[in-house]
Design a protein around this motif. Structure first.
Motif, PDB file in Angstrom:
ATOM      1  N   SER A   1      50.116  43.771  42.156  1.00 47.89           N
ATOM      2  CA  SER A   1      49.089  44.448  41.369  1.00 47.89           C
ATOM      3  C   SER A   1      47.827  43.600  41.387  1.00 47.89           C
ATOM      4  CB  SER A   1      49.567  44.661  39.932  1.00 47.89           C
ATOM      5  OG  SER A   1      49.789  43.423  39.286  1.00 47.89           O
ATOM      6  N   SER A   2      46.726  44.222  40.974  1.00 49.77           N
ATOM      7  CA  SER A   2      45.461  43.488  40.959  1.00 49.77           C
ATOM      8  C   SER A   2      44.741  43.711  39.648  1.00 49.77           C
ATOM      9  CB  SER A   2      44.578  43.923  42.121  1.00 49.77           C
ATOM     10  OG  SER A   2      44.199  45.275  41.968  1.00 49.77           O
ATOM     11  N   ASP A   3      44.002  42.704  39.245  1.00 45.69           N
ATOM     12  CA  ASP A   3      43.133  42.778  38.070  1.00 45.69           C
ATOM     13  C   ASP A   3      41.729  42.462  38.558  1.00 45.69           C
ATOM     14  OD1 ASP A   3      41.626  42.380  35.763  1.00 45.69           O
ATOM     15  OD2 ASP A   3      43.319  41.527  34.674  1.00 45.69           O
ATOM     16  N   LYS A   4      40.943  43.507  38.751  1.00 48.68           N
ATOM     17  CA  LYS A   4      39.617  43.310  39.329  1.00 48.68           C
ATOM     18  C   LYS A   4      38.721  42.499  38.408  1.00 48.68           C
ATOM     19  CE  LYS A   4      39.729  47.465  42.209  1.00 48.68           C
ATOM     20  NZ  LYS A   4      39.045  48.729  42.556  1.00 48.68           N
ATOM     21  N   SER A   5      38.897  42.644  37.119  1.00 50.65           N
ATOM     22  CA  SER A   5      38.043  41.912  36.172  1.00 50.65           C
ATOM     23  C   SER A   5      38.247  40.414  36.289  1.00 50.65           C
ATOM     24  CB  SER A   5      38.316  42.372  34.744  1.00 50.65           C
ATOM     25  OG  SER A   5      39.616  41.995  34.326  1.00 50.65           O
ATOM     26  N   LYS A   6      39.437  40.009  36.739  1.00 52.19           N
ATOM     27  CA  LYS A   6      39.749  38.586  36.890  1.00 52.19           C
ATOM     28  C   LYS A   6      39.735  38.157  38.358  1.00 52.19           C
ATOM     29  CE  LYS A   6      42.553  38.334  32.700  1.00 52.19           C
ATOM     30  NZ  LYS A   6      43.890  37.993  32.124  1.00 52.19           N
ATOM     31  N   ASN A   7      39.498  39.110  39.264  1.00 52.58           N
ATOM     32  CA  ASN A   7      39.526  38.806  40.696  1.00 52.58           C
ATOM     33  C   ASN A   7      40.836  38.107  41.064  1.00 52.58           C
ATOM     34  OD1 ASN A   7      38.088  39.241  43.111  1.00 52.58           O
ATOM     35  ND2 ASN A   7      37.328  37.144  43.154  1.00 52.58           N
ATOM     36  N   THR A   8      41.910  38.679  40.570  1.00 52.85           N
ATOM     37  CA  THR A   8      43.229  38.068  40.721  1.00 52.85           C
ATOM     38  C   THR A   8      44.244  39.130  41.132  1.00 52.85           C
ATOM     39  OG1 THR A   8      42.730  36.391  39.042  1.00 52.85           O
ATOM     40  CG2 THR A   8      45.053  36.790  39.515  1.00 52.85           C
ATOM     41  N   VAL A   9      45.131  38.747  42.020  1.00 54.30           N
ATOM     42  CA  VAL A   9      46.236  39.608  42.430  1.00 54.30           C
ATOM     43  C   VAL A   9      47.533  38.940  42.007  1.00 54.30           C
ATOM     44  CG1 VAL A   9      47.459  40.573  44.412  1.00 54.30           C
ATOM     45  CG2 VAL A   9      44.971  40.669  44.321  1.00 54.30           C
TER      46      VAL A   9
END
Length: 124
Positions: free
Chosen positions: A71-79
């Protein structure tokens, strides 16, 4: 400078769970397919999972289907890679990598940027 930082590895008992994180600096994951790969001692690096830059669709190697979730969290630029029902054969160094404008074919040689790896050990 592009950097990918993989973290979250550790020692876990069979059947347990871990969540790996891949944080990026110097690039935006919106433009990149992001993949997780692993390499066990004495074995070649293999694909685990990846998520497409186009539509967010994911793909998994058969051995982890139903147990791992990317999954990805675009707000944190983290996968993330959520790993459940871990088995001893999942033991490996796990790497994240980024492929500019990549899809979900998870072809390892398309990946341009690599993190340093995080060790996952599944053992009782």
């Amino acid at each position: 400078e592009v950097q990918l930082q993989a973290s979250g590895g550790g020692l876990v008992q069979p059947g347990g769970s871990l969540r790996l994180s891949c944080a990026a600096s110097g690039l935006t994951f919106d433009d990149y397919a992001v993949g997780w790969f692993r390499q066990a001692p004495g074995k070649e690096r293999e694909t685990v999972s990846c998520i497409s830059s186009h539509d967010g669709s994911a793909n998994y190697v058969d051995s982890v289907k139903g147990r791992f979730t990317i999954s990805s969290d675009k707000s944190k630029n983290t996968v993330y890679l959520q790993m459940d029902s871990l088995r001893p054969e999942d033991t490996a160094v796990y790497y994240c990598a980024a492929d500019f404008l990549g899809g979900n074919d998870c072809y390892i040689y398309d990946y341009d940027y690599w993190g340093q790896g995080t060790l996952v050990t599944v053992s009782s």
